[in-house]
Design a protein around this motif. Structure first.
Motif, PDB file in Angstrom:
ATOM      1  N   SER A  29       0.814  -1.225   0.000  1.00 18.02           N
ATOM      2  CA  SER A  29       0.000   0.000   0.000  1.00 18.02           C
ATOM      3  C   SER A  29       0.843   1.269   0.000  1.00 18.02           C
ATOM      4  CB  SER A  29      -0.927   0.011   1.219  1.00 18.02           C
ATOM      5  OG  SER A  29      -0.176  -0.063   2.429  1.00 18.02           O
ATOM      6  N   ASP A  30       2.162   1.112   0.102  1.00 20.57           N
ATOM      7  CA  ASP A  30       3.042   2.289   0.126  1.00 20.57           C
ATOM      8  C   ASP A  30       3.232   2.832  -1.284  1.00 20.57           C
ATOM      9  OD1 ASP A  30       3.361   2.060   2.826  1.00 20.57           O
ATOM     10  OD2 ASP A  30       5.293   1.029   2.723  1.00 20.57           O
ATOM     11  N   ASN A  31       2.754   4.043  -1.505  1.00 17.59           N
ATOM     12  CA  ASN A  31       2.948   4.694  -2.798  1.00 17.59           C
ATOM     13  C   ASN A  31       2.917   6.200  -2.593  1.00 17.59           C
ATOM     14  OD1 ASN A  31       0.044   5.733  -3.364  1.00 17.59           O
ATOM     15  ND2 ASN A  31      -0.250   3.558  -2.898  1.00 17.59           N
ATOM     16  N   TYR A  34      -0.258   8.107  -1.228  1.00 16.76           N
ATOM     17  CA  TYR A  34      -0.795   7.784   0.092  1.00 16.76           C
ATOM     18  C   TYR A  34      -0.876   9.043   0.961  1.00 16.76           C
ATOM     19  CZ  TYR A  34      -1.093   5.579   4.695  1.00 16.76           C
ATOM     20  OH  TYR A  34      -1.483   5.212   5.957  1.00 16.76           O
ATOM     21  N   ARG A  61       4.454   2.876   9.919  1.00 19.09           N
ATOM     22  CA  ARG A  61       4.941   2.277   8.670  1.00 19.09           C
ATOM     23  C   ARG A  61       6.456   2.099   8.683  1.00 19.09           C
ATOM     24  NH1 ARG A  61       0.196   2.581   5.826  1.00 19.09           N
ATOM     25  NH2 ARG A  61       1.027   1.616   3.929  1.00 19.09           N
ATOM     26  N   TRP A  96       4.877  11.893   0.941  1.00 17.13           N
ATOM     27  CA  TRP A  96       3.850  11.777   1.984  1.00 17.13           C
ATOM     28  C   TRP A  96       3.744  13.077   2.774  1.00 17.13           C
ATOM     29  CZ3 TRP A  96       5.344   6.351   4.346  1.00 17.13           C
ATOM     30  CH2 TRP A  96       4.965   5.351   3.436  1.00 17.13           C
TER      31      TRP A  96
END
Length: 262
Positions: A29-31, A34, A61, A96
Motif C-alpha cells: 500500500s506504500d505509494n 498515500y 509504517r 507523503w
C-alpha cells in the motif's frame, strides 16, 4: 575480467527479502499518493499537532527514521541495490509529507530532495509558539459551550482543545522529579521565588556547585510554576462559568457537570 551484472530478477528478489522491520521494506500500500493523516499543515498554529500526527503515521509504517536522521543512506553504501531502495523510500516519505501540507507550504518544499532536511526545516520554521497563538486558542476554549450537543460531543471537543493547549505550552524539564512532584502537589502553587528556594536547597544538599547548574538552570526548573500554572489557574477559574481548569486534572463543564479529563 568483469563478472556479469546482476539480473533484474535477482535485484527484485533481494529487495523482496527485506524483513518487514527494515525501514527499506515497502508495503504493497506504500505509494506516493498515500495520505498519511487527514489534515494539512497550515503553519505555526497547528504545527505541533500536525508533526505529532505525522510522526505516529511514519512510525506505524516504520519510516520515521527517514525524517529523524536515524536511517541514513550511508548505512547502505556498500550495496547499490539497497542504496537505490533508500532513495526510493526517501522520495516516498518526502511525497507523503508534501501531501499533507498547505499549498503555500508545498511551494517551499517542491524542490527538496531529502525528507530529513525538509522535516528539520519545517520544525525550525513553524515550531514557534507566540502569545497570539496561545491567546487565540484560549479564546476558542473560553467560547466552547455545550448548547444542544450531547455531553460526549461537548467533552471531546473541549478535551481536544485542552490537549492542543498542552501541546503548545510544554513545560521545561525539571532537574529533580521528586522536587517537581512536591511543587506541583502544593495548593496553592508556590510563587517563583519559593520554588527557586526549594530547588536551590535540594541542589545544595546534593553537593552540586552553583556554577554547574547556574541561575538559568534553576529558573528553567521552576519558572513554569508561576508563569504557566498560576496564570492559568487565575485566568480560567471562572466561578462556575462555562468551564474551569485549576491545578487539578478535572475539566468542569458548567456549575454542576464534572467530567474526568483523560
Amino acid at each position: 575480467m568483469v563478472g556479469p551484472s546482476p539480473s533484474s530478477s535477482s535485484v527484485v528478489d533481494s529487495i523482496n527479502n527485506l524483513d518487514a522491520g527494515n525501514p527499506l521494506h515497502v508495503q504493497n500500500s506504500d505509494n506516493s499518493n498515500y495520505v498519511i493523516i487527514s489534515f494539512k499543515l497550515l503553519g505555526t498554529k497547528n504545527y505541533r499537532i500536525w508533526s505529532g500526527a505525522v510522526k505516529l503515521a511514519l512510525q506505524a509504517r516504520n519510516k520515521y527514521g527517514f525524517v529523524d536522521g536515524s536511517c541514513l543512506k550511508e548505512s547502505y553504501a556498500t550495496s547499490d541495490v539497497l542504496s537505490a531502495q533508500w532513495d526510493r523510500c526517501n522520495a516516498m516519505v518526502l511525497t507523503w509529507i508534501m501531501n499533507v501540507v498547505s499549498q503555500d507550504v508545498y511551494m517551499g518544499l517542491v524542490y527538496s530532495e531529502n525528507a530529513a532536511v525538509v522535516w528539520k526545516e519545517l520544525r525550525e520554521t513553524y515550531d514557534k509558539v507566540d502569545g497570539s497563538v496561545v491567546y487565540n486558542l484560549l479564546q476558542k476554549i473560553n467560547s466552547v459551550k455545550q448548547g444542544g450537543s450531547s455531553v460526549a460531543d461537548y467533552y471531546h471537543r473541549l478535551n481536544s482543545l485542552w490537549r492542543e493547549f498542552d501541546a503548545l505550552t510544554k513545560l521545561p524539564k525539571c532537574i529533580c522529579d521528586l522536587v517537581r512532584s512536591s511543587l506541583l502537589t502544593r495548593d496553592p502553587l508556590p510563587e517563583v521565588k519559593d520554588a527557586y528556594n526549594v530547588v536551590s536547597r535540594v541542589e545544595s544538599h546534593r553537593g552540586v556547585p552553583e556554577s554547574s547548574g547556574g541561575t538559568e538552570s534553576k529558573q528553567n526548573a521552576t519558572s513554569f510554576v508561576a508563569k504557566t500554572f498560576n496564570n492559568n489557574k487565575k485566568q480560567f477559574n471562572n466561578n462556575g462559568n462555562n468551564f474551569t481548569r485549576g491545578s487539578s486534572s478535572n475539566v468542569n463543564r458548567g456549575p454542576n457537570l464534572n467530567i474526568q479529563r483523560y
